[in-house]
Design an enzyme around this catalytic site. Structure first.
Site, PDB file in Angstrom:
ATOM      1  N   SER A 101      31.738  37.596  35.194  1.00  0.00           N
ATOM      2  CA  SER A 101      31.566  38.960  34.716  1.00  0.00           C
ATOM      3  C   SER A 101      30.130  39.134  34.214  1.00  0.00           C
ATOM      4  O   SER A 101      29.196  38.790  34.938  1.00  0.00           O
ATOM      5  CB  SER A 101      32.617  39.269  33.646  1.00  0.00           C
ATOM      6  OG  SER A 101      32.678  40.645  33.371  1.00  0.00           O
ATOM      7  N   HIS A 237      40.485  41.009  36.858  1.00  0.00           N
ATOM      8  CA  HIS A 237      39.133  40.662  36.434  1.00  0.00           C
ATOM      9  C   HIS A 237      39.027  39.194  36.019  1.00  0.00           C
ATOM     10  O   HIS A 237      37.974  38.580  36.187  1.00  0.00           O
ATOM     11  CB  HIS A 237      38.700  41.586  35.292  1.00  0.00           C
ATOM     12  CG  HIS A 237      37.246  41.529  34.999  1.00  0.00           C
ATOM     13  ND1 HIS A 237      36.281  41.723  35.969  1.00  0.00           N
ATOM     14  CD2 HIS A 237      36.564  41.284  33.837  1.00  0.00           C
ATOM     15  CE1 HIS A 237      35.073  41.611  35.426  1.00  0.00           C
ATOM     16  NE2 HIS A 237      35.217  41.344  34.140  1.00  0.00           N
TER      17      HIS A 237
END
Length: 263
Positions: A101, A237
């Site tokens: 991320s 995610h």
């Protein structure tokens, strides 16, 4: 120096970069840069999934762990710079840099800094993140959110122990660094003409990730002409948390090495 001037504080290198070697001679180093709001502890279990001759290094950002008393980071340089300065001697001879991320953007900046110093790593691996020349399509805007709204936004992304966020005293400790990280991630962007690395790039993501959609991951190919591969695994995610064997199977040919230390 006048007595009202204080020397710049420099954290201990082993507080900035955790060093978790395997057994025997260490052939390759894997440097991991955590996600926004993340810390080194969250990635320490990766040691069990790596070959014994791969040295695991994990970045720890300001405002957490042994760096808790430091000023909070204000830009990506505050995250990447101390990591570069704290790398153990010799690791850039055979180094793979990986980020997850926002950590992918930190990893990208670490690679750019190392190659500017003539120490380009062997490979860059990025996970669940937009390419660095793209504007953030999922900005959090922490400056507009009170604590409850920010916690809700974090829980929606996953990846953080919700029990910590539900404990008022612990929440008060960790939220400032989370706010700082998301503020950096919101606005970070590198001009495409400058977004180049001198090593192969591997990108990995989740097939239902709303933050970094799988269809956008191939745009990382624009930052290198040294080789590019992309992999999509099932999940959101933080897809790798449920898919560690598959995740490390993707990493294996990039990192190389002998059989993992544990099955």
């Amino acid at each position: 120096m006048s007595h009202d001037q204080q020397p710049a504080f420099r954290p201990a290198p082993d507080d900035v970069v955790w060093d978790l070697p395997g057994e025997g001679p260490q052939r390759t180093s894997l440097l991991v840069l955590p996600h926004a709001g993340g810390n080194a502890h969250a990635y320490a279990q990766w040691r069990d999934h790596l070959p014994p001759d791969v040295r695991l290094l994990i970045g720890q950002y300001p405002g957490r762990g042994a760096r808790f008393a430091e000023d909070l980071p204000r830009d990506i340089g505050d995250l990447a710079g101390p990591v570069v300065a704290s790398l153990p001697a010799g690791v850039t001879d055979d180094l793979v840099v990986l980020g997850h991320s926002m950590g992918s953007l930190v990893a990208f900046e670490v690679v750019r800094s190392l190659q500017a110093a003539g120490r380009a790593p062997r490979a860059l691996v990025v996970s669940a993140c937009r390419a660095p020349f793209l504007a953030n399509p999922c900005a959090v805007h922490p400056e507009l959110l009170d604590d409850d709204a920010l916690v809700a936004a974090i829980k929606e992304r996953g990846g953080t122990d919700d029990g910590i966020l539900d404990e008022p005293e612990l929440r008060e400790i960790i939220l400032p660094s989370i706010r700082a990280d998301f503020a950096i991630d919101d606005v970070y962007r590198c001009e495409e003409s400058a977004a180049r690395v001198q090593c192969p790039v591997t990108v990995i993501g989740g097939d239902v990730d709303p933050v970094a959609p799988a269809a956008s991951l191939d745009r990382w190919a624009r930052i290198t002409d040294r080789g590019f591969s992309s992999h999509v695994l099932p999940g959101g995610h933080f897809y790798f948390q449920e898919r560690l064997p598959e995740f490390f199977a993707v990493l294996a040919p990039v990192v190389g090495g002998h059989a993992p230390a544990t099955a």
